[in-house]
Design an enzyme around this catalytic site. Sequence first.
Site, mmCIF file in Angstrom:
data_model
loop_
_atom_site.group_PDB
_atom_site.id
_atom_site.type_symbol
_atom_site.label_atom_id
_atom_site.label_comp_id
_atom_site.label_asym_id
_atom_site.label_seq_id
_atom_site.Cartn_x
_atom_site.Cartn_y
_atom_site.Cartn_z
ATOM 1 N N VAL A 222 -71.382 -79.272 22.152
ATOM 2 C CA VAL A 222 -72.478 -80.190 21.822
ATOM 3 C C VAL A 222 -71.915 -81.468 21.211
ATOM 4 O O VAL A 222 -72.630 -82.236 20.583
ATOM 5 C CB VAL A 222 -73.500 -79.542 20.855
ATOM 6 C CG1 VAL A 222 -74.280 -78.440 21.552
ATOM 7 C CG2 VAL A 222 -72.814 -79.013 19.590
ATOM 8 N N ARG A 224 -68.957 -84.242 22.611
ATOM 9 C CA ARG A 224 -68.915 -85.268 23.648
ATOM 10 C C ARG A 224 -68.253 -84.691 24.895
ATOM 11 O O ARG A 224 -67.265 -83.948 24.812
ATOM 12 C CB ARG A 224 -68.145 -86.502 23.159
ATOM 13 C CG ARG A 224 -68.948 -87.387 22.215
ATOM 14 C CD ARG A 224 -70.088 -88.065 22.945
ATOM 15 N NE ARG A 224 -70.857 -88.972 22.117
ATOM 16 C CZ ARG A 224 -71.995 -88.659 21.498
ATOM 17 N NH1 ARG A 224 -72.470 -87.431 21.594
ATOM 18 N NH2 ARG A 224 -72.658 -89.558 20.795
ATOM 19 N N GLU A 253 -72.721 -88.602 32.819
ATOM 20 C CA GLU A 253 -74.123 -88.233 32.678
ATOM 21 C C GLU A 253 -74.999 -89.292 33.326
ATOM 22 O O GLU A 253 -74.710 -90.488 33.213
ATOM 23 C CB GLU A 253 -74.481 -88.074 31.195
ATOM 24 C CG GLU A 253 -73.695 -86.972 30.503
ATOM 25 C CD GLU A 253 -74.091 -86.792 29.040
ATOM 26 O OE1 GLU A 253 -75.041 -87.458 28.577
ATOM 27 O OE2 GLU A 253 -73.445 -85.972 28.355
ATOM 28 N N HIS A 272 -78.009 -82.815 27.891
ATOM 29 C CA HIS A 272 -77.801 -83.598 26.663
ATOM 30 C C HIS A 272 -79.094 -83.655 25.835
ATOM 31 O O HIS A 272 -79.607 -84.737 25.508
ATOM 32 C CB HIS A 272 -77.326 -85.010 26.994
ATOM 33 C CG HIS A 272 -76.583 -85.656 25.856
ATOM 34 N ND1 HIS A 272 -75.612 -86.600 26.041
ATOM 35 C CD2 HIS A 272 -76.679 -85.492 24.512
ATOM 36 C CE1 HIS A 272 -75.132 -86.996 24.880
ATOM 37 N NE2 HIS A 272 -75.766 -86.333 23.928
#
Length: 319
Positions: A222, A224, A253, A272
Site C-alpha cells: 500500500v 508506492r 496506473e 489504489h
Amino acid sequence: MPEPVLLVLDADPPPRLGRLAGRVRVRHVDAAGLAAQLPHADVLLVWDFTSDAVREAWPGDGPRPAWVHTASAGVDRLLCPELVAGDTVVTNARGVFEQPIAEYVAGLVLAFAKDLPTTLELQRARRWRHRESVQVAGSRAVVVGAGPVGRAITRLLMALGVEVALVGRTARRTIHGAADLDPLAARADWVICAAPLTPRTHGMFDTRFFGLMQPSARFINVGRGPMVVEADLVDALRKRWIAGAALDVFATEPLGPRSPLWDVPGLIVSPHMSGDTLGWRDRLGEQFVTMYELRAAGQPLPNVVDKGLGYIPGTDLDE
C-alpha cells in the site's frame, strides 16, 4: 496589498475552498497550463496528486510559489532537483489516510487468513468445500515504513494479536533499521510495504527479497508501485515461493486490461483505493483550508516534508 494568488492544479471534483473567499484569489489550472501560471502564484495546491505536472513544470523561468501542498501522503510525483534546492515549503496530507489504509491492510490480512477469495469463488460455483483457515493472532508481520501509515497499520495489527516488527530507514528505540529487514522478513507471515518512494526504496522488493520469504507468507503493498519489481512478484507467485500477495498501487496506473497482474494466482488487485473512504476529498479540502488559515495567521505549518528525504521524518512508535 493585492490578494495572494492560490493556484490549484485541478482534478474532478475540485476542492471546496469557500472559507477562503475574499482572502485569496483562486486560479484553477490543468497540467498544460501549470508552467505559465507558476510564476504568478503565492501558493500551489496540488489537488490532482496523480499528475507529474509539477515536477515537469517547476524547472522553468520566473519566481515560484513559497508553499506547495499536495493532497496526498507521498510527494514523489512533485519533487525535482530545482524544487528540492529552493526555499519553497512542501507539505502533505498527513493525518487523512493513515487509519483507512490501516483498516484496508487489516482487511486483507483477515481475507487471506480466512481464505475469503476461495470462499467467494466456491459460492459462485455453488460448491461446498470445507477448509481450515489460519489464526491471525500469534502470526508475525513486518511493516516496512515507519511513518504515520506504517505506525497505524502496526497498531491495528497488534490489536488483532499479530506480533509486528516495524522497519524504518534507521533503527531507533521502537523501530528496526533497514539492516534488520531481511532476517525479519524470513520469519514473517505478512510483509507489508507502507514506505515512501525514494531512490533507496525503488525496486527494493524483487526476486532476491521474495526468495527470502516463507512459502506460507503473503506480501501486501500500500506504499508506492515502483517499490515492487512486478515481474519478479509474478514469478514468485507462479513458482509458489510465497502463498499470496495484494497490490493496491502499481508502477503504471491505472492498470491496463492486458496486464498479466490481473490473472496471477494468489494475487489480489485493487485500484489504489486503500486510503479512500467516503468523504475523503472533503477531509482533504478542509485540511488545506485549515493549514492556509494557520499560515495566514503567522503560525507554523504542520506536515512539512523534508525535501531531501522525500517524506516527513518519523519518531519512535507511539506507545
